[in-house]
Design a protein around this motif. Structure first.
Motif, PDB file in Angstrom:
ATOM      1  N   ALA A   1      13.294 -14.581  10.246  1.00 29.90           N
ATOM      2  CA  ALA A   1      12.177 -14.362   9.326  1.00 29.90           C
ATOM      3  C   ALA A   1      11.318 -13.235   9.866  1.00 29.90           C
ATOM      4  N   CYS A   2      10.654 -12.526   8.947  1.00 28.72           N
ATOM      5  CA  CYS A   2       9.736 -11.455   9.338  1.00 28.72           C
ATOM      6  C   CYS A   2       8.382 -12.100   9.619  1.00 28.72           C
ATOM      7  N   LEU A   3       8.048 -12.232  10.886  1.00 28.14           N
ATOM      8  CA  LEU A   3       6.885 -13.001  11.323  1.00 28.14           C
ATOM      9  C   LEU A   3       5.625 -12.148  11.403  1.00 28.14           C
ATOM     10  N   ASP A   4       4.521 -12.669  10.866  1.00 27.44           N
ATOM     11  CA  ASP A   4       3.217 -12.042  11.048  1.00 27.44           C
ATOM     12  C   ASP A   4       2.837 -12.181  12.507  1.00 27.44           C
ATOM     13  N   ALA A   5       2.517 -11.061  13.148  1.00 26.56           N
ATOM     14  CA  ALA A   5       2.209 -11.108  14.579  1.00 26.56           C
ATOM     15  C   ALA A   5       0.732 -11.318  14.852  1.00 26.56           C
TER      16      ALA A   5
ATOM     17  N   CYS B   1       9.095 -20.661  20.617  1.00 25.23           N
ATOM     18  CA  CYS B   1       9.202 -20.940  19.185  1.00 25.23           C
ATOM     19  C   CYS B   1       7.782 -20.988  18.611  1.00 25.23           C
ATOM     20  N   LYS B   2       7.278 -19.831  18.188  1.00 29.88           N
ATOM     21  CA  LYS B   2       5.875 -19.687  17.767  1.00 29.88           C
ATOM     22  C   LYS B   2       5.612 -20.290  16.391  1.00 29.88           C
ATOM     23  N   TRP B   3       4.431 -20.886  16.241  1.00 25.57           N
ATOM     24  CA  TRP B   3       3.936 -21.364  14.950  1.00 25.57           C
ATOM     25  C   TRP B   3       3.107 -20.231  14.358  1.00 25.57           C
ATOM     26  N   THR B   4       3.715 -19.400  13.516  1.00 23.78           N
ATOM     27  CA  THR B   4       3.026 -18.230  12.969  1.00 23.78           C
ATOM     28  C   THR B   4       2.576 -18.493  11.535  1.00 23.78           C
ATOM     29  N   LEU B   5       1.827 -17.546  10.986  1.00 19.29           N
ATOM     30  CA  LEU B   5       1.344 -17.670   9.615  1.00 19.29           C
ATOM     31  C   LEU B   5       2.474 -17.604   8.608  1.00 19.29           C
TER      32      LEU B   5
ATOM     33  N   THR C   1       0.333 -18.364  18.041  1.00 20.77           N
ATOM     34  CA  THR C   1       0.307 -17.051  17.434  1.00 20.77           C
ATOM     35  C   THR C   1      -1.117 -16.519  17.531  1.00 20.77           C
ATOM     36  N   CYS C   2      -1.366 -15.341  16.977  1.00 20.71           N
ATOM     37  CA  CYS C   2      -2.714 -14.764  16.966  1.00 20.71           C
ATOM     38  C   CYS C   2      -3.269 -14.909  15.552  1.00 20.71           C
ATOM     39  N   VAL C   3      -4.138 -15.880  15.354  1.00 24.31           N
ATOM     40  CA  VAL C   3      -4.732 -16.148  14.045  1.00 24.31           C
ATOM     41  C   VAL C   3      -5.749 -15.048  13.726  1.00 24.31           C
TER      42      VAL C   3
ATOM     43  N   ARG D   1      -1.713 -22.435  17.402  1.00 19.11           N
ATOM     44  CA  ARG D   1      -0.604 -22.706  16.491  1.00 19.11           C
ATOM     45  C   ARG D   1      -1.149 -22.618  15.064  1.00 19.11           C
ATOM     46  N   ALA D   2      -0.382 -22.011  14.173  1.00 19.01           N
ATOM     47  CA  ALA D   2      -0.784 -21.902  12.769  1.00 19.01           C
ATOM     48  C   ALA D   2       0.216 -22.650  11.900  1.00 19.01           C
ATOM     49  N   GLY D   3      -0.208 -23.026  10.691  1.00 18.81           N
ATOM     50  CA  GLY D   3       0.700 -23.684   9.764  1.00 18.81           C
ATOM     51  C   GLY D   3       0.907 -25.156  10.039  1.00 18.81           C
TER      52      GLY D   3
END
Length: 202
Positions: free
Chosen positions: A73-77, A102-106, A134-136, A145-147
């Protein structure tokens, strides 16, 4: 209605062509040819950090999921919109390279570079945040963690709250100071776990 792909080694000099034979005489096709250089690979685990496996190891920067290989997936950094990277979709760290978590990204969960930032720390992208954070895009960036969908998704000392349209594992401020000088405060907020907690939020 599915996607098809073919990978070919075109290392020999020459002219190459790709021909699509239309099925049924009336289908519409959208095609993309991506050229890359590098060593052949069987999975992203075979590639160095900053690249992903798409037949060969290719740069992991992306604008959308269509720019990434399957199962990525194309992850928001983080707060900078252009900073997006293809990451292997995952559920735990063991599915990622040793340099990744295993990042919890937006934009969902995916393997991405590990950093060292703790919960609530400043950041400009997820490479600065440790563990699965991740960086919110809150003021000055916020490692978390996001999401999340409940407190069970969050690390110890953080709670899942809805803030600014985002579900974020916000840092508890019972014994940890907030970044008050940057516009954060310790507020008593309802969590997605059915309780209310004091957390650091903008």
């Amino acid at each position: 209605t599915d996607d098809e792909s073919v990978a070919a080694d075109v290392s020999a000099a020459g002219t190459y062509a790709l021909r699509v034979f239309v099925f049924g005489g009336g289908n519409t096709y959208l095609g993309e040819i991506r050229r890359s250089t590098g060593t052949g690979c069987g999975s992203t685990a075979d590639c160095p950090t900053g690249t992903v496996c798409d037949g060969t190891c290719v740069d992991d920067r992306c604008m959308s999921d269509a720019d990434c290989p399957g199962a990525h997936a194309c992850l928001d950094a983080g707060p900078i919109p252009a900073a997006r990277h293809c990451g292997l979709t995952c559920t735990n760290n063991t599915e990622c390279r040793t340099s990744e978590a295993c990042k919890w990204t937006l934009s969902g969960r995916g393997c991405a570079a590990r950093g060292s930032g703790a919960n609530g720390d400043r950041c400009s992208d997820f490479t600065q945040c440790g563990g699965q954070r991740t960086c919110v895009p809150w003021t000055g960036g916020y490692c978390a963690r996001a999401g999340c969908s409940s407190n069970a998704d969050c690390e110890s000392g953080t709670y899942c709250v809805a803030e600014g349209g985002l579900n974020v594992c916000a840092l508890s401020c019972v014994s940890t100071p907030c970044r008050d000088a940057e516009g954060y405060s310790c507020d008593f907020r309802p969590t997605l776990g059915g309780t209310s907690r004091f957390v650091c939020v903008p």
